[in-house]
Design a protein around this motif. Structure first.
Motif, PDB file in Angstrom:
ATOM      1  N   GLY A  58       0.789  -1.223   0.000  1.00  0.00           N
ATOM      2  CA  GLY A  58       0.000   0.000   0.000  1.00  0.00           C
ATOM      3  C   GLY A  58       0.821   1.274   0.000  1.00  0.00           C
ATOM      4  O   GLY A  58       0.283   2.373  -0.033  1.00  0.00           O
ATOM      5  N   THR A 118       3.870   0.719  -7.363  1.00  0.00           N
ATOM      6  CA  THR A 118       3.614   0.880  -8.798  1.00  0.00           C
ATOM      7  C   THR A 118       4.045   2.270  -9.262  1.00  0.00           C
ATOM      8  O   THR A 118       4.718   2.426 -10.282  1.00  0.00           O
ATOM      9  N   LYS A 146      -8.469  -1.279   0.280  1.00  0.00           N
ATOM     10  CA  LYS A 146      -8.792   0.025   0.875  1.00  0.00           C
ATOM     11  C   LYS A 146      -9.943  -0.145   1.853  1.00  0.00           C
ATOM     12  O   LYS A 146     -10.846  -0.956   1.640  1.00  0.00           O
TER      13      LYS A 146
HETATM   14  P1  ADP Z   1       1.889  -1.395  -3.295  1.00  0.00           P
HETATM   15  O1  ADP Z   1       2.216  -2.020  -4.618  1.00  0.00           O
HETATM   16  O2  ADP Z   1       3.063  -0.756  -2.654  1.00  0.00           O
HETATM   17  O3  ADP Z   1       1.198  -2.326  -2.366  1.00  0.00           O
HETATM   18  P2  ADP Z   1       0.169   0.207  -4.917  1.00  0.00           P
HETATM   19  O4  ADP Z   1       1.161   0.624  -5.901  1.00  0.00           O
HETATM   20  O5  ADP Z   1      -0.807  -0.842  -5.305  1.00  0.00           O
HETATM   21  O6  ADP Z   1       0.866  -0.223  -3.570  1.00  0.00           O
HETATM   22  O7  ADP Z   1      -0.586   1.536  -4.453  1.00  0.00           O
HETATM   23  C1  ADP Z   1      -1.531   1.511  -3.423  1.00  0.00           C
HETATM   24  C2  ADP Z   1      -2.487   2.671  -3.574  1.00  0.00           C
HETATM   25  O8  ADP Z   1      -1.873   3.891  -3.222  1.00  0.00           O
HETATM   26  C3  ADP Z   1      -3.019   2.842  -4.969  1.00  0.00           C
HETATM   27  O9  ADP Z   1      -4.403   3.017  -4.900  1.00  0.00           O
HETATM   28  C4  ADP Z   1      -2.336   4.090  -5.465  1.00  0.00           C
HETATM   29  O10 ADP Z   1      -3.136   4.743  -6.389  1.00  0.00           O
HETATM   30  C5  ADP Z   1      -2.132   4.887  -4.208  1.00  0.00           C
HETATM   31  N1  ADP Z   1      -0.967   5.792  -4.236  1.00  0.00           N
HETATM   32  C6  ADP Z   1       0.306   5.416  -4.452  1.00  0.00           C
HETATM   33  N2  ADP Z   1       1.137   6.477  -4.392  1.00  0.00           N
HETATM   34  C7  ADP Z   1       0.366   7.561  -4.127  1.00  0.00           C
HETATM   35  C8  ADP Z   1       0.637   8.961  -3.939  1.00  0.00           C
HETATM   36  N3  ADP Z   1       1.873   9.447  -4.022  1.00  0.00           N
HETATM   37  N4  ADP Z   1      -0.399   9.760  -3.690  1.00  0.00           N
HETATM   38  C9  ADP Z   1      -1.642   9.261  -3.616  1.00  0.00           C
HETATM   39  N5  ADP Z   1      -1.964   7.977  -3.771  1.00  0.00           N
HETATM   40  C10 ADP Z   1      -0.988   7.126  -4.022  1.00  0.00           C
END
Ligand code: ADP
Ligand code: MG
Length: 784
Positions: free
Chosen positions: A95, A99, A490
Motif C-alpha cells: 500500500g 507501482t 482500501k
Molecule cells: P503497493 O504495490 O506498494 O502495495 P500500490 O502501488 O498498489 O501499492 O498503491 C496503493 C495505492 O496507493 C493505490 O491506490 C495508489 O493509487 C495509491 N498511491 C500510491 N502512491 C500515491 C501517492 N503518491 N499519492 C496518492 N496515492 C498514491
C-alpha cells in the motif's frame, strides 16, 4: 547498522536535491515539461551519466505523475525509486505505492534506449500497471507496452518485436522467460524479436525471484521414443522397503538406493553391475519409480482425475492445468497409479529464473518483504535490500500466535474470534495455506450463517476484485495465502473506527515472508488494523519440520468435541514452532541453491550455443571458409581415428557423409595423406555441384541454415539429455559421491560429444541435402 544509516542518509540527500526542482517544474507548461525528455537524451548522448541527470529526471516524472495521474510521489517513494535505479531491492510495505515508485527509475533508465522492463507477479498486474502508468510515459514522449496478451492468441514475431521495441515493457516473468527461449529457437533474423537484456525492475521480487524460482522454465517439443520400462520399474520398487533398500530424506525431497537396494536391483533385473554405464536408462527408470512412490503424495502433490494425473500447486493447492512433470517423472507417477502412460515430451529449451534474471545488466526489485531474504538476494542476484520508511507510521497491531494442540481446537478458537469481530462489522481476511482448509472454513462460516467470499478460482482479475472489496464493512473473505498479491485493500467508510481490517491466519505458514505479507494486508498507509495467527501442532510446517518431541506431545493429547479449546502457553512450544518455520524457509533456500548449481553447466553450454546461433543468424561474414574448415576437420578426424582403412569402411564414410552415390574404383589403395586429399576432393566437388547454380546470397543462407539446423538438432538433444542426467546423478547420493560434481563432469563430456556431432551433422546437411524448386520457383532445402 552504520552502513544502513549511511544508505538512508545518502538517499535523503538525493531526495532534497530532487525536491529543489519541484516548484520550478510545477510552473512549467505541459510542453516545456515534455520537452525535457529530448533534452535528457541529448545530455546522455553528450556524455552525461544517468546518475548525473537523476535528480532532474526524477523531478520531471514526479511532476508528470501529478499532472497525468493526480498522484505526486511522496519522498519515501522517491527514495524507493533511487534504490531501484541503483540495482537493489527496495523494501516498501503493502500500500505504500510501489507501482508509482517504479515510474521514476523506469523513465530514467529508458532514456538510454536500452531495453527497460517491469516484471510483475501476474498477468493481471502487468496489464493493469501498463495501462495506468503507460499514460505517464506516453505523455513524456516514451512508448510503453504490455507483454502479455490473450492466452489463446499466438503472436507473430513482428507483433512481439513491436512489443519489445517499446521503451518500457510491462510483463510477467513467465511470459518473458518463454519468449526468451522461443527467440533462441528461431532460425532466421525475421523470427527474432528480443532486444539485449538491459534494465528490469521486478515487482513482488521475493515471490518472482525466490518462491517461483524453485523449478526451471522448460519448453517441450516432440515426443521421446517411449520407454516400456515404467511398469517394470514400478513393480520392482514395490518390493523395496524404506531404510532397508532405500533411504528417504523428506525434508530435502530426495531418495536414494542403499547398497542393499542396488544388490536387490541387480538380482531382480539379473545383471551384475547396476552402476555400469550401460544400465543408465534402467537406473533412471528405477529412480523415477522410487521418487514417484516416496516423494509424491496422491491428494497433496497431485490428484487423479478422469484417468489423468493432475498436478497441484504447492503454494495454494490448486490444480495446475497443462502442466506435467519433466523427464519421465510424470509417466512414473502414471505407472504408480496404474493409468495409461502418456507420451513423454522432450525438453527443447530450458532456463532457471535465476539465470534468466542474472542476464540483465541491472536488476532492481521491490516488495513488502525483502529484508528476511537479504542473504539470498545478495548471494544469488548481488542485490542489497534497503528498507524504506513508511509514509505514515504503521499502527497495525500484530498480535502473537495462539497455539493449540489439535486442528479442531484451533478451528473452534479462530472461529470464535471471527464471530466476535464480525458482530461489530469489522472486515476480516481469513487466510489459509491450502484449498482444503479454506473450504473447511467456508463450511463452518456457512453453518454460522456468516456471508463470505471464497477465493478459489485461478483467475487473478477476479481475485483482485474480491480482494479489493475485502476492506468494506461486514466483509468476510476466505483466501489462500498467495491470493491477490499486488492488490490494494482500501478501507470502506466507517471501518477505520471499527479497528480497520483484521487479518486472521489459520495456520503457521511454511514461509516467513508469506506470513509477513499477509499481516501487511492490514494497516496500509497508516490505517488501523490487526493481525493474528492461529496455529496447531497438526499444521503442516510444524508436523514436517518441527522437533520430534512436538509430535510426541501432540500424540499424547486428544480433544473431545464439546470441550472448550485449550491454549498451549509454553515458551518452549512457541520457540519450537518458530524454529520449524525457519527450517522450512532454509529448506526452500537450499533447494533453490541446488537448482541453480545444477543449472550452471546448462548455463555455460546454453550461452555458448546461443552466441553461436546469433552469430550465424545476424552475422554478415561469408561462411565459405568456415564450411571448408568443417569439411577438412571432419575428414581428418575420420582418417586419423581409423586404424584399418578397408575399402568398405571408406565407402561407408563417403556414403554417410559426402555423397550417396560415389563409387571408389576397385584396386585403389591409400596412405593416410592421399586418402585425406582424395576425400576432400570428393567433398569439394559435391559441394560445388550443390552451390554452383546459387547466387551469392542464396549460397550464404544455405550455409547458415545447414549449420544452424545441425546445432539445433544436437542442442535440443543435449538439453533433454542434461535434464535426464539430473535424475541419474541423484541416484548416486549413496557412498559419499557428490551428485553436483558428477553432474558437471558428465555434462562436460556430453557437451564435447555434442560439438563433434554438430560437425558431423553440418557436413551431412551441406553435402547430402537435396535442394528442390518449390511451387513458386523458390528453393526448398530438404536436410537428410
Ligand atoms: P503497493 O504495490 O506498494 O502495495 P500500490 O502501488 O498498489 O501499492 O498503491 C496503493 C495505492 O496507493 C493505490 O491506490 C495508489 O493509487 C495509491 N498511491 C500510491 N502512491 C500515491 C501517492 N503518491 N499519492 C496518492 N496515492 C498514491
Ligand atoms: Mg504492488
Amino acid at each position: 547498522m552504520l552502513m544502513k544509516d549511511y544508505t538512508l542518509r545518502s538517499l535523503y540527500h538525493l531526495v532534497r536535491r530532487i525536491n529543489q526542482y519541484a516548484s520550478e517544474f510545477k510552473s512549467l507548461t505541459d510542453v516545456q515539461l515534455q520537452d525535457k525528455t529530448v533534452f535528457f537524451k541529448h545530455q546522455l548522448e553528450n556524455g552525461k551519466t544517468l546518475d548525473e541527470i537523476l535528480p532532474e529526471a526524477f523531478a520531471v516524472v514526479r511532476e508528470a505523475d501529478r499532472r497525468v495521474l493526480g498522484m505526486f510521489p511522496f519522498d519515501v517513494q522517491v527514495m524507493g525509486g533511487i534504490v531501484l535505479h541503483q540495482g537493489n531491492v527496495a523494501e516498501m510495505k503493502t500500500g505504500e505505492g510501489k507501482t508509482l515508485t517504479a515510474t521514476m527509475p523506469l523513465y530514467l533508465n529508458a532514456l538510454t534506449g536500452q531495453s527497460t522492463l517491469l516484471i510483475t507477479a501476474n498477468e493481471y498486474l502487468a496489464k493493469r500497471d501498463a495501462a495506468e502508468m503507460g499514460k505517464v510515459y506516453q505523455w513524456l514522449g516514451l512508448s510503453c507496452s504490455c507483454g502479455v496478451t490473450a492466452p489463446d492468441k499466438d503472436l507473430k514475431p513482428v507483433e512481439k518485436r513491436a512489443i519489445y521495441a517499446a521503451d518500457i515493457v510491462y510483463t510477467t516473468s513467465g511470459t518473458f522467460g518463454f519468449d526468451y527461449l522461443l527467440d533462441n529457437l528461431a532460425s532466421n533474423s525475421a523470427e527474432k524479436y528480443m532486444r539485449p537484456f538491459g534494465y528490469a525492475i521486478v515487482d513482488e521480487v521475493d515471490q518472482v525471484l525466490l518462491d517461483s524460482a524453485q523449478t526451471p522454465l522448460v519448453i517441450s517439443g516432440a515426443p521421446r521414443v517411449q520407454s516400456n520400462m515404467y511398469r517394470i520399474a514400478d513393480n520392482f520398487i514395490q518390493t523395496l522397503s524404506e531404510d532397508q533398500e532405500y533411504k528417504l530424506d523428506e525434508e530435502r525431497k530426495s531418495v536414494w538406493l542403499t547398497p542393499k537396494g542396488i544388490t536387490a536391483a541387480e538380482h531382480y533385473f539379473r545383471l551384475s553391475k547396476l552402476y555400469d554405464g550401460q544400465y543408465t536408462e534402467l537406473l533412471r527408470q528405477i529412480m523415477l519409480a522410487l521418487r514417484a512412490h516416496t516423494l509424491f503424495e496422491n491428494g497433496k502433490d497431485y490428484v487423479v482425475e478422469a484417468g489423468e494425473i493432475k498436478l497441484l500447486d504447492e503454494q495454494n493447492g490448486r490444480v495446475l492445468e497443462m502442466t506435467k512433470l519433466q523427464s519421465g517423472q510424470h509417466q512414473a507417477l502414471e505407472a504408480r497409479e496404474n493409468l495409461d502412460i502418456t507420451p513423454d515430451m522432450r525438453a527443447m529449451a530450458s532456463i532457471t529464473f535465476q539465470n534468466l534474471f542474472r542476464k540483465f545488466k541491472k536488476l532492481g526489485g521491490m516488495t513488502g518483504t525483502g529484508k528476511t531474504a537479504e542473504e539470498e538476494f545478495i548471494e544469488t542476484y548481488y542485490m542489497k535490500v534497503v528498507r524504506i520508511p513508511t509514509n505514515r507510521p504503521i499502527i497495525r497491531r500484530d498480535l502473537p500466535d495462539l497455539v493449540y494442540s489439535t486442528l479442531p481446537e484451533k478451528l473452534l478458537a479462530s472461529l470464535d474470534l471471527v464471530k466476535k469481530l464480525h458482530q461489530k462489522g469489522q472486515p476480516i481476511l481469513l487466510v489459509t495455506q491450502s484449498v482444503e482448509l479454506s473450504e473447511i472454513y467456508s463450511e463452518l462460516l456457512l453453518r454460522e450463517q456468516i456471508p463470505h467470499n471464497v477465493l478459489n478460482a485461478r483467475n487473478a482479475a477476479k481475485e483482485a476484485a474480491i480482494i479489493a472489496e475485502a476492506g468494506q464493512r461486514d466483509a468476510v473473505t476466505v483466501a489462500t495465502s498467495m491470493a491477490g498479491r499486488g492488490t490494494d485493500i482500501k478501507l470502506g467508510t466507517g471501518v477505520a473506527e471499527l479497528g480497520g481490517l483484521a487479518v486472521i491466519g489459520t495456520e503457521k505458514m511454511t514461509n516467513h515472508r508469506v506470513e509477513l505479507q499477509l499481516r501487511g494486508r492490514a494497516g496500509r498507509q497508516g490505517d488501523p488494523g490487526m493481525s493474528r495467527f492461529f496455529v496447531s501442532l497438526e499444521d503442516e510446517v510444524v508436523f514436517k519440520f518441527g522437533a520430534r518431541w512436538l509430535r510426541h506431545y501432540f500424540e499424547n493429547h486428544s480433544f473431545k468435541f464439546g470441550n472448550s479449546p485449550k491454549r498451549l502457553k509454553s515458551r518452549l512450544i512457541y520457540q519450537a514452532i518458530q524454529r520449524a518455520q525457519n527450517v522450512s524457509d532454509n529448506n526452500g533456500y537450499q533447494q533453490r541453491k541446488s537448482t541453480l548449481e545444477f543449472d550452471e553447466s546448462v548455463r555455460i553450454q546454453r550461452e555458448e550455443i546461443y552466441k553461436q546461433r546469433d552469430k550465424l543468424i545476424f552475422g554478415t561474414e561469408h561462411l565459405d571458409c568456415q564450411v571448408k574448415n568443417i569439411l577438412k576437420k571432419q575428414i581428418n578426424t575420420f582418417v586419423k581415428n581409423s586404424h584399418h582403412l578397408t575399402q568398405q569402411r571408406i565407402s561407408r564414410f563417403i556414403w554417410d557423409n559426402l555423397s550417396y552415390s560415389y563409387q571408389i574404383e576397385d584396386s585403389k589403395s591409400f596412405d593416410q595423406e592421399s586418402l585425406t586429399d582424395y576425400l576432400y576432393d570428393i567433398a569439394l566437388s559435391q559441394l560445388h555441384n550443390k552451390i554452383n547454380s546459387m547466387n551469392e546470397g542464396d549460397r550464404q543462407s544455405f550455409f547458415r541454415l545447414a549449420i544452424l539446423k545441425a546445432i539445433d538438432n544436437c542442442w535440443i538433444e543435449e538439453v533433454d539429455n542434461l535434464q535426464q542426467l539430473r535424475t541419474v546423478v541423484s541416484a548416486r547420493q549413496y557412498a559419499q559421491r557428490n551428485p553436483i560434481y558428477e553432474y558437471h563432469q558428465e555434462a562436460m563430456t556430453s557437451f564435447k560429444k555434442m560439438k563433434s556431432r554438430i560437425m558431423q551433422q553440418s557436413i551431412k546437411n551441406l553435402l547430402l541435402s537435396s535442394i528442390l524448386t518449390g511451387e513458386n520457383g523458390e528453393s526448398v532445402i530438404y536436410f537428410s
